[in-house]
Write a protein that holds these residues in place. Structure first.
Motif, PDB file in Angstrom:
ATOM      1  N   LEU A  87       1.735   4.688   5.530  1.00  0.00           N
ATOM      2  CA  LEU A  87       0.904   5.506   4.645  1.00  0.00           C
ATOM      3  C   LEU A  87       0.894   6.964   5.091  1.00  0.00           C
ATOM      4  N   LEU A  88       0.795   7.173   6.388  1.00  0.00           N
ATOM      5  CA  LEU A  88       0.811   8.544   6.915  1.00  0.00           C
ATOM      6  C   LEU A  88       2.144   9.224   6.637  1.00  0.00           C
ATOM      7  N   GLN A  89       3.221   8.455   6.719  1.00  0.00           N
ATOM      8  CA  GLN A  89       4.538   9.040   6.444  1.00  0.00           C
ATOM      9  C   GLN A  89       4.631   9.481   4.985  1.00  0.00           C
ATOM     10  N   VAL A  90       4.071   8.673   4.079  1.00  0.00           N
ATOM     11  CA  VAL A  90       4.058   9.062   2.667  1.00  0.00           C
ATOM     12  C   VAL A  90       3.243  10.346   2.487  1.00  0.00           C
ATOM     13  N   CYS A  91       2.099  10.408   3.159  1.00  0.00           N
ATOM     14  CA  CYS A  91       1.259  11.612   3.056  1.00  0.00           C
ATOM     15  C   CYS A  91       1.971  12.839   3.612  1.00  0.00           C
ATOM     16  N   LEU A  92       2.713  12.655   4.685  1.00  0.00           N
ATOM     17  CA  LEU A  92       3.484  13.770   5.230  1.00  0.00           C
ATOM     18  C   LEU A  92       4.568  14.188   4.251  1.00  0.00           C
ATOM     19  N   ASP A  93       5.266  13.228   3.675  1.00  0.00           N
ATOM     20  CA  ASP A  93       6.338  13.533   2.725  1.00  0.00           C
ATOM     21  C   ASP A  93       5.824  14.338   1.537  1.00  0.00           C
ATOM     22  N   TYR A  94       4.622  14.003   1.093  1.00  0.00           N
ATOM     23  CA  TYR A  94       4.058  14.667  -0.089  1.00  0.00           C
ATOM     24  C   TYR A  94       3.097  15.798   0.282  1.00  0.00           C
ATOM     25  N   ALA A 121       0.804  -1.219   0.000  1.00  0.00           N
ATOM     26  CA  ALA A 121       0.000   0.000   0.000  1.00  0.00           C
ATOM     27  C   ALA A 121       0.846   1.284   0.000  1.00  0.00           C
ATOM     28  N   PRO A 122       1.869   1.402   0.851  1.00  0.00           N
ATOM     29  CA  PRO A 122       2.670   2.640   0.833  1.00  0.00           C
ATOM     30  C   PRO A 122       3.342   2.898  -0.515  1.00  0.00           C
ATOM     31  N   GLU A 123       3.857   1.843  -1.132  1.00  0.00           N
ATOM     32  CA  GLU A 123       4.488   1.990  -2.447  1.00  0.00           C
ATOM     33  C   GLU A 123       3.474   2.431  -3.488  1.00  0.00           C
ATOM     34  N   LEU A 124       2.279   1.829  -3.460  1.00  0.00           N
ATOM     35  CA  LEU A 124       1.227   2.200  -4.399  1.00  0.00           C
ATOM     36  C   LEU A 124       0.816   3.658  -4.218  1.00  0.00           C
ATOM     37  N   LEU A 125       0.723   4.077  -2.953  1.00  0.00           N
ATOM     38  CA  LEU A 125       0.318   5.457  -2.677  1.00  0.00           C
ATOM     39  C   LEU A 125       1.336   6.449  -3.232  1.00  0.00           C
ATOM     40  N   GLU A 126       2.614   6.166  -3.021  1.00  0.00           N
ATOM     41  CA  GLU A 126       3.650   7.068  -3.514  1.00  0.00           C
ATOM     42  C   GLU A 126       3.628   7.150  -5.032  1.00  0.00           C
ATOM     43  N   LYS A 127       3.446   6.030  -5.693  1.00  0.00           N
ATOM     44  CA  LYS A 127       3.388   6.033  -7.152  1.00  0.00           C
ATOM     45  C   LYS A 127       2.186   6.832  -7.652  1.00  0.00           C
ATOM     46  N   THR A 128       1.083   6.743  -6.913  1.00  0.00           N
ATOM     47  CA  THR A 128      -0.110   7.506  -7.279  1.00  0.00           C
ATOM     48  C   THR A 128       0.152   9.006  -7.170  1.00  0.00           C
ATOM     49  N   PHE A 129       0.778   9.417  -6.064  1.00  0.00           N
ATOM     50  CA  PHE A 129       1.071  10.836  -5.867  1.00  0.00           C
ATOM     51  C   PHE A 129       2.009  11.391  -6.944  1.00  0.00           C
ATOM     52  N   GLN A 130       2.854  10.535  -7.504  1.00  0.00           N
ATOM     53  CA  GLN A 130       3.833  10.984  -8.493  1.00  0.00           C
ATOM     54  C   GLN A 130       3.252  11.143  -9.899  1.00  0.00           C
ATOM     55  N   LYS A 131       2.047  10.638 -10.108  1.00  0.00           N
ATOM     56  CA  LYS A 131       1.433  10.756 -11.424  1.00  0.00           C
ATOM     57  C   LYS A 131       1.051  12.210 -11.715  1.00  0.00           C
ATOM     58  N   PHE A 147       0.598  20.310  -1.388  1.00  0.00           N
ATOM     59  CA  PHE A 147       0.928  19.048  -2.060  1.00  0.00           C
ATOM     60  C   PHE A 147       2.103  19.241  -3.020  1.00  0.00           C
ATOM     61  N   THR A 148       3.090  18.357  -2.913  1.00  0.00           N
ATOM     62  CA  THR A 148       4.308  18.495  -3.711  1.00  0.00           C
ATOM     63  C   THR A 148       4.322  17.621  -4.951  1.00  0.00           C
ATOM     64  N   GLY A 149       3.504  16.560  -4.988  1.00  0.00           N
ATOM     65  CA  GLY A 149       3.449  15.696  -6.152  1.00  0.00           C
ATOM     66  C   GLY A 149       4.804  15.129  -6.516  1.00  0.00           C
ATOM     67  N   SER A 150       5.111  15.092  -7.792  1.00  0.00           N
ATOM     68  CA  SER A 150       6.354  14.492  -8.260  1.00  0.00           C
ATOM     69  C   SER A 150       7.587  15.259  -7.801  1.00  0.00           C
ATOM     70  N   ARG A 151       7.393  16.478  -7.324  1.00  0.00           N
ATOM     71  CA  ARG A 151       8.536  17.256  -6.851  1.00  0.00           C
ATOM     72  C   ARG A 151       9.231  16.593  -5.673  1.00  0.00           C
ATOM     73  N   THR A 152       8.468  15.873  -4.836  1.00  0.00           N
ATOM     74  CA  THR A 152       9.080  15.200  -3.695  1.00  0.00           C
ATOM     75  C   THR A 152      10.083  14.149  -4.160  1.00  0.00           C
ATOM     76  N   GLN A 153       9.719  13.393  -5.178  1.00  0.00           N
ATOM     77  CA  GLN A 153      10.642  12.395  -5.708  1.00  0.00           C
ATOM     78  C   GLN A 153      11.897  13.064  -6.282  1.00  0.00           C
TER      79      GLN A 153
END
Length: 346
Positions: free
Chosen positions: A141-148, A101-111, A335-341
Motif C-alpha cells: 500500500l505504501l508503495q502505491v502511495c509513493l507511486d502516486y 487492498a493494493p489493487e483497490l487503492l490504485e484503482k481508487t487513485f485512478q478515478k 498527487f499524480t492521479g491517473s497520470r501515473t498509470q
C-alpha cells in the motif's frame, strides 16, 4: 503467575457477540492452544471516508481486520462482531487479510472523481501487527502511495515500521508521510500484559530515533491514558519520546464501549485484581458514572477532577517537552492521479 493465564493475548475469554445467539467459549486447557487463523477477504473498496466531526482525518485504510497485538482496551474490538466473531479472543486470533487492498487503492487513485486527502493507515487495526511480516500488505500500500505521490499518516504500536524505511524516506522527501507510535506505557512489565504482542517500549523508542534521523516526522500517541494504571507515567513518556526525536505528542482517555468493557474487566481481574475496583471507579468518574462514552467530543474530553488532572498534566508536558512544535502537515500537491498509470505505458 497463574498457569491458566493465556500467553500472548489480552482477552481472557470470548465475550458474547450481540449479533449471535451462541458464542464459543474455549475451555481453560484450550487457551494456550489457540493459534492465529487467517482468512482472506475481498472488499470492494479500501478507503473509508471519516465522518466523525471530532476526528482530524478525512480517510482511513485498514489492510487487516482484527489484531494480534492483544490490547484489552482496544476500541476496535466490537467491529469484529459484524464479521460473526467475538470481540474477545477471536479479535486477536481470527484475523482477516485484504490481499486485494493494493489493487483497490490504485484503482481508487485512478478515478477522475477522487479527491486526494491524507489517509490514516490504519485506524481500526494495526497495519504493522505480526502477520504483516508474512503478507506485506502495508508495504504494498505504501508503495502505491509513493507511486502516486499520495500522503499517508501511519499509526502503529510496532517497530516493524522500520522495515519499510526505504519507502518512507522517499515519501518524506516530498512531505508525504508521518508516523505516530502508540506508547501508552514505558513500564515493560506492564506492557507485556497490557499489549502483549506489540514491540517493547525500548524498541518503540528506538524506532522514533531511527525515523527521526531520516527526517520522517514522528508523533507519539499516549493512548489510552488509564487512571490508576498508566496515568502516572505521562510526563515520563513525554520526556522519553521527546529525547528520542518525536516532534509532537497526543493522548486519549480510556473508554470501554460495548464489548470492550467485559474484555477489559476480565483482564483487570486476571492481572491486577487488587487494583480492579480502583481503576474502574476512576474511569467511571471521567465518564459520568459509566465505563464507556460515545458522544462526539465528549468521548475525548471526559469530565470530573481526574479527567481535568490528566488534561493539565499534558498541557504542562507539551509546554515543557514540545514547545513550539506541531504535528506534520502533509501535502497533496504532488498527487499524480491517473497520470501515473499513463506514464507506466511508456
Amino acid at each position: 503467575m497463574n498457569s491458566q493465564i493465556p500467553k500472548g493475548q489480552g482477552a481472557q475469554r470470548n465475550v458474547v457477540n450481540k449479533f449471535d445467539r451462541f458464542t464459543h467459549e474455549p475451555e481453560d486447557f484450550e487457551l494456550d492452544l489457540i493459534k492465529t487463523q487467517v482468512t482472506e477477504v475481498f472488499p470492494k473498496s479500501i478507503i473509508n471516508v471519516i465522518k466523525s466531526p471530532d476526528l482530524m482525518m478525512d480517510y482511513s485504510m485498514n489492510p487487516y481486520q482484527g489484531c494480534e497485538h492483544g490490547c484489552s482496551y482496544c476500541f476496535a474490538r466490537p467491529t469484529h462482531e459484524f464479521w460473526g466473531y467475538s470481540a474477545g479472543v477471536d479479535f486477536e486470533r481470527k484475523l482477516m487479510v485484504k490481499k486485494n487492498a493494493p489493487e483497490l487503492l490504485e484503482k481508487t487513485f485512478q478515478k477522475k472523481s477522487y479527491v486526494p486527502k491524507t489517509i490514516m493507515l490504519s485506524g481500526n487495526t494495526d497495519c504493522y501487527q505480526p502477520i504483516e511480516r508474512q503478507f506485506e500488505i502495508t508495504r504494498k500500500l505504501l508503495q502505491v502511495c509513493l507511486d502516486y505521490r499520495h500522503p499517508v499518516s501511519i499509526i502503529t504500536k510496532n517497530a516493524l515500521v522500520l522495515r519499510d524505511i526505504d519507502i518512507l524516506e522517499k515519501m518524506a522527501e516530498k512531505n508525504l508521510i508521518s508516523v505516530s507510535l502508540s506508547i501508552p506505557t514505558i513500564n515493560e512489565e506492564l506492557r507485556r500484559v497490557m499489549e502483549p504482542r506489540t514491540s517493547t517500549a525500548k524498541n518503540k523508542l528506538k524506532a522514533i530515533e531511527v525515523l527521526s534521523s531520516k527526517n520522517i516526522p514522528v508523533n507519539v500517541m499516549i493512548a489510552p491514558v488509564i487512571p490508576g494504571l498508566t496515568s502516572d507515567e505521562s510526563l515520563g513518556i513525554m520526556k522519553a519520546v521527546s529525547e528520542a526525536g518525536a516532534r509532537s505528542c497526543g493522548y486519549t482517555l480510556v473508554r470501554l464501549n460495548d464489548t470492550v468493557e467485559p474484555v477489559f474487566i476480565q483482564w483487570l481481574e486476571t492481572h491486577f485484581p487488587d487494583r480492579k475496583d480502583k481503576v474502574l471507579n476512576l474511569i467511571r468518574s471521567m465518564r459520568g458514572g459509566n465505563l464507556g462514552e460515545k458522544r462526539y467530543f465528549q468521548r475525548y474530553q471526559g469530565e470530573g477532577n481526574i479527567a481535568e488532572m490528566i488534561h493539565k498534566t499534558f498541557e504542562i508536558g507539551k509546554k515543557k517537552f514540545f514547545a513550539n512544535q506541531e504535528r506534520a502537515s502533509l501535502t497533496t500537491e504532488h498527487f499524480t492521479g491517473s497520470r501515473t498509470q499513463q506514464l507506466r505505458l511508456f
